[in-house]
Each structure stands twice: as structure tokens, then as C-alpha cells.
Motif scaffolding. Structure first.
Motif, short mmCIF file in Angstrom:
data_model
loop_
_atom_site.label_atom_id
_atom_site.label_comp_id
_atom_site.label_asym_id
_atom_site.label_seq_id
_atom_site.Cartn_x
_atom_site.Cartn_y
_atom_site.Cartn_z
N ALA A 1 0.83 -1.21 0.00
CA ALA A 1 0.00 0.00 0.00
C ALA A 1 0.86 1.26 0.00
O ALA A 1 0.54 2.25 -0.66
N ILE A 2 1.97 1.22 0.74
CA ILE A 2 2.90 2.35 0.76
C ILE A 2 3.48 2.56 -0.64
O ILE A 2 3.55 3.69 -1.15
N TRP A 3 3.88 1.46 -1.25
CA TRP A 3 4.44 1.55 -2.60
C TRP A 3 3.40 2.07 -3.59
O TRP A 3 3.70 2.91 -4.45
N ALA A 4 2.16 1.58 -3.47
CA ALA A 4 1.09 2.01 -4.38
C ALA A 4 0.85 3.52 -4.25
O ALA A 4 0.62 4.20 -5.25
N ALA A 5 0.91 4.03 -3.03
CA ALA A 5 0.72 5.47 -2.82
C ALA A 5 1.84 6.27 -3.48
O ALA A 5 1.61 7.31 -4.10
N ARG A 6 3.07 5.75 -3.36
CA ARG A 6 4.19 6.43 -4.01
C ARG A 6 4.05 6.40 -5.53
O ARG A 6 4.36 7.39 -6.22
N GLU A 7 3.60 5.26 -6.03
CA GLU A 7 3.43 5.13 -7.47
C GLU A 7 2.35 6.08 -7.98
O GLU A 7 2.47 6.66 -9.06
N THR A 8 1.29 6.25 -7.20
CA THR A 8 0.23 7.17 -7.59
C THR A 8 0.79 8.58 -7.72
O THR A 8 0.52 9.29 -8.71
N GLY A 9 1.59 8.98 -6.73
CA GLY A 9 2.21 10.31 -6.79
C GLY A 9 3.13 10.45 -7.98
O GLY A 9 3.13 11.48 -8.67
N ARG A 10 3.92 9.42 -8.27
CA ARG A 10 4.87 9.47 -9.39
C ARG A 10 4.14 9.59 -10.72
O ARG A 10 4.49 10.42 -11.57
N LEU A 11 3.09 8.77 -10.90
CA LEU A 11 2.35 8.80 -12.16
C LEU A 11 1.66 10.14 -12.38
O LEU A 11 1.63 10.66 -13.50
N ARG A 12 1.10 10.69 -11.32
CA ARG A 12 0.39 11.96 -11.46
C ARG A 12 1.34 13.12 -11.71
O ARG A 12 0.96 14.10 -12.35
N GLU A 13 2.55 13.00 -11.22
CA GLU A 13 3.55 14.02 -11.52
C GLU A 13 3.99 13.93 -12.99
O GLU A 13 4.28 14.94 -13.62
N MET A 14 4.02 12.71 -13.51
CA MET A 14 4.43 12.51 -14.90
C MET A 14 3.40 13.05 -15.88
O MET A 14 3.76 13.52 -16.96
N ASP A 15 2.12 12.95 -15.52
CA ASP A 15 1.07 13.37 -16.46
C ASP A 15 -0.05 14.06 -15.69
O ASP A 15 -0.81 13.42 -14.95
N ALA A 16 -0.16 15.37 -15.86
CA ALA A 16 -1.15 16.16 -15.14
C ALA A 16 -2.57 15.75 -15.52
O ALA A 16 -3.49 15.80 -14.69
N THR A 17 -2.76 15.36 -16.78
CA THR A 17 -4.10 14.94 -17.22
C THR A 17 -4.53 13.68 -16.48
O THR A 17 -5.68 13.57 -16.03
N LEU A 18 -3.63 12.73 -16.35
CA LEU A 18 -3.93 11.51 -15.59
C LEU A 18 -4.29 11.87 -14.17
O LEU A 18 -5.27 11.35 -13.61
N GLY A 19 -3.52 12.76 -13.55
CA GLY A 19 -3.81 13.18 -12.18
C GLY A 19 -5.18 13.82 -12.06
O GLY A 19 -5.91 13.57 -11.09
N ALA A 20 -5.55 14.64 -13.05
CA ALA A 20 -6.84 15.31 -13.02
C ALA A 20 -7.99 14.31 -13.14
O ALA A 20 -9.00 14.40 -12.42
N VAL A 21 -7.84 13.34 -14.05
CA VAL A 21 -8.89 12.33 -14.24
C VAL A 21 -9.06 11.48 -12.98
O VAL A 21 -10.17 11.24 -12.52
N GLU A 22 -7.95 11.04 -12.41
CA GLU A 22 -8.03 10.23 -11.19
C GLU A 22 -8.58 11.06 -10.03
O GLU A 22 -9.30 10.53 -9.18
N GLY A 23 -8.25 12.35 -10.01
CA GLY A 23 -8.80 13.23 -8.97
C GLY A 23 -10.32 13.33 -9.05
O GLY A 23 -11.01 13.36 -8.03
#
Length: 284
Positions: A125-147
Motif C-alpha cells: 500500500a505504501i508503494w502504491a501510494a508512491r506510485e500514484t504520486g509518481r504517475l500523477r507528476e508525470m502526467d497532469a491529465t492523468l492526475g486530473a482524471v483520477e482526482g
């Protein structure tokens, strides 16, 4: 009197009436708030009802009453770690479960396997949270959709909690609907990430460590795996230290010695190949 209330709670628990059981355990606690077993029983009942904040309260109360170094508190530590995971506090869950796991190994306690699985769940779960942050930093659109997905499920959960407070649904129905909402949200996010992975030709992709590469004692990726007579693989250093100290298989509790360990060459090759192709996993 308090013990009689506990016994009635036990009967209802066995029958699957968790709300009724919770009520009897609460009455027992009101009569005698110094008995940690009452809190432990109510905690497992509240796990069935997925009332994580209440589970945390009961588990912490039981641990305090038992004493944190008492082996009898290990079951409550297991319940506490589950509650913290349910409350989406994985780092706290990892700290609690890791500490309890170490104690359980030393005490040869029956909770060792449960705590081992919980430590791994928390680390994932800790790793998954870090991965979520990494992916959303890589692509703002992905972050917006997941948000947006997360905002929708948050509103739905708030509406569901309102229905529970108004008595329109019961505890069990609330838990089932809440779990369904969260599962749908996780599935939607998974689908979105898959779509972004395809469109980015794999550049924006969640990274995952396979469970079979992870050592059950250190919870790190193995580099020199060996296999026990019961058929479970561990990293050589960790299992050697454990067997030298305890003289038993960590899962089956049957007697064994270091000489009973055998090299697992196939798993070692798999670990080496994975780390060669996924250098990031060293810091997992």
C-alpha cells in the motif's frame, strides 16, 4: 455479569449477527472496562462490520490493557494494523505490524503468519501510494482524471454515511455498499491507467513487484532464495538467522535446522532477471 454478556456476544458472533454481538461486547465493557479480551472481541466484530475507526480504538485499548510487550497483545496488534490499512494509513499499519511481527517471531506466537501477510499488504500500500504520486507528476491529465474519480467516490461515500445516520440502511448494508463504491473507483482508476499506458507506449505505467519475489521475513526482494522443507522460499540471510534462533519452520512451526534449507535456483534467476530489468525495485 460481564462474562455472561461476553458469552452472549460470542454466541451471536458465531451466528453471524455482528451488530448484536457488538452490542453485547459493549455492555460487557461498560460493566468491566479493565478486561482486554472484551475489547479484542469487539474489535474482531467491528472488523466484520468494517468499522475501522472503532476497530482502531478497541485494538489500542486492548494493547494498553495487556501491555505492549505482552504476547497476548499480538492479536490486537494484528487487528490494529488491519484497521490502519482500512483507514488508508499504510505507514502506520506497517510500523505496527512490523513491530508485532518481530515480537511474534521471538515468542513463536500463532499470529506470525497473519502479521507477515499484513506487513506485506502495508508495504504494498505504501508503494502504491508512491506510485500514484509518481504517475500523477508525470502526467497532469492523468492526475486530473483520477482526482475526479476520487472526488466522485468521496461524495458517494458521504451520501452513504448520511443514509446510515438517518437509519435508512443498516451497518452491514452500509459496509457492503461502501466496499462496492471503493472497488468501482479502484477499477475505474486501473482502467484509466491502462489507457494512459497504451497511449504513452508504456512510458506512463504503474510499476509492481510480484509477491513471489518478496521475502517473508525481511519483506524485501530476495537475492539469494532458499527453500524450507515445507516448500516456502525465503532469503538465505533472514531464514538462517531465524532458524538458528528458533529451530523451527516460521510457518509450520515444525523443528528444522539450517542444513534443511535448499537452494532455489529457479527463483534466484527470476529475482535477478527482475532486478536487472527493473532497477527501481531495489528501493522498493
Amino acid at each position: 455479569m460481564a462474562q455472561e454478556l461476553k458469552a452472549k456476544g460470542n454466541e451471536l458472533f458465531k451466528e453471524g449477527d455482528y451488530t448484536g454481538a457488538e452490542d453485547f461486547y459493549s455492555q460487557a465493557i461498560a460493566k468491566n472496562p479493565k478486561d482486554p479480551s472484551f475489547f479484542t472481541n469487539r474489535a474482531i466484530t467491528r472488523i466484520k462490520l468494517t468499522k475501522w475507526a472503532d476497530v482502531e480504538h478497541d485494538a489500542r485499548s486492548a494493547i494498553t490493557l495487556y501491555g505492549p510487550e505482552n504476547p497476548l497483545a499480538l492479536k490486537s496488534s494484528y487487528y490494529l494494523a488491519q484497521a490502519l490499512l482500512g483507514l488508508q494509513r499504510p505507514q502506520e499499519a506497517y510500523d505496527v505490524a512490523s513491530n508485532a511481527y518481530t515480537q511474534s517471531l521471538a515468542a513463536k506466537n500463532a499470529q506470525t503468519e497473519n502479521l507477515s501477510r499484513t506487513v506485506l499488504r502495508a508495504k504494498q500500500a505504501i508503494w502504491a501510494a508512491r506510485e500514484t504520486g509518481r504517475l500523477r507528476e508525470m502526467d497532469a491529465t492523468l492526475g486530473a482524471v483520477e482526482g475526479l474519480i476520487e472526488a466522485d467516490v468521496k461524495r458517494a461515500l458521504e451520501e452513504l454515511e448520511g443514509r446510515l445516520e438517518r437509519g435508512e440502511i443498516g451497518e452491514i448494508g452500509f459496509g457492503e455498499d461502501r466496499d462496492a463504491l471503493r472497488a468501482d473507483a479502484e477499477n475505474n482508476i486501473r482502467n484509466v491507467r491502462e489507457a494512459f499506458a497504451v497511449s504513452s507506449k508504456g512510458e506512463i505505467k504503474e510499476r509492481v513487484v510480484p509477491d513471489y519475489l518478496i521475502d517473508g521475513i525481511t519483506f524485501e526482494i530476495m537475492h539469494d532464495p532458499v527453500i524450507t522443507p515445507s516448500g516456502t522460499s525465503f532469503d538465505r540471510i533472514g531464514i538462517t538467522k531465524y532458524v538458528e534462533k528458533s529451530g523451527v519452520d516460521p510457518l509450520t512451526r515444525t523443528p528444522m535446522t539450517v542444513s534443511d534449507l535448499r537452494n532455489n535456483y529457479a527463483l534466484k534467476a527470476a529475482c535477478e532477471e527482475f532486478l536487472t530489468n527493473n532497477g527501481w525495485a531495489v528501493d522498493w
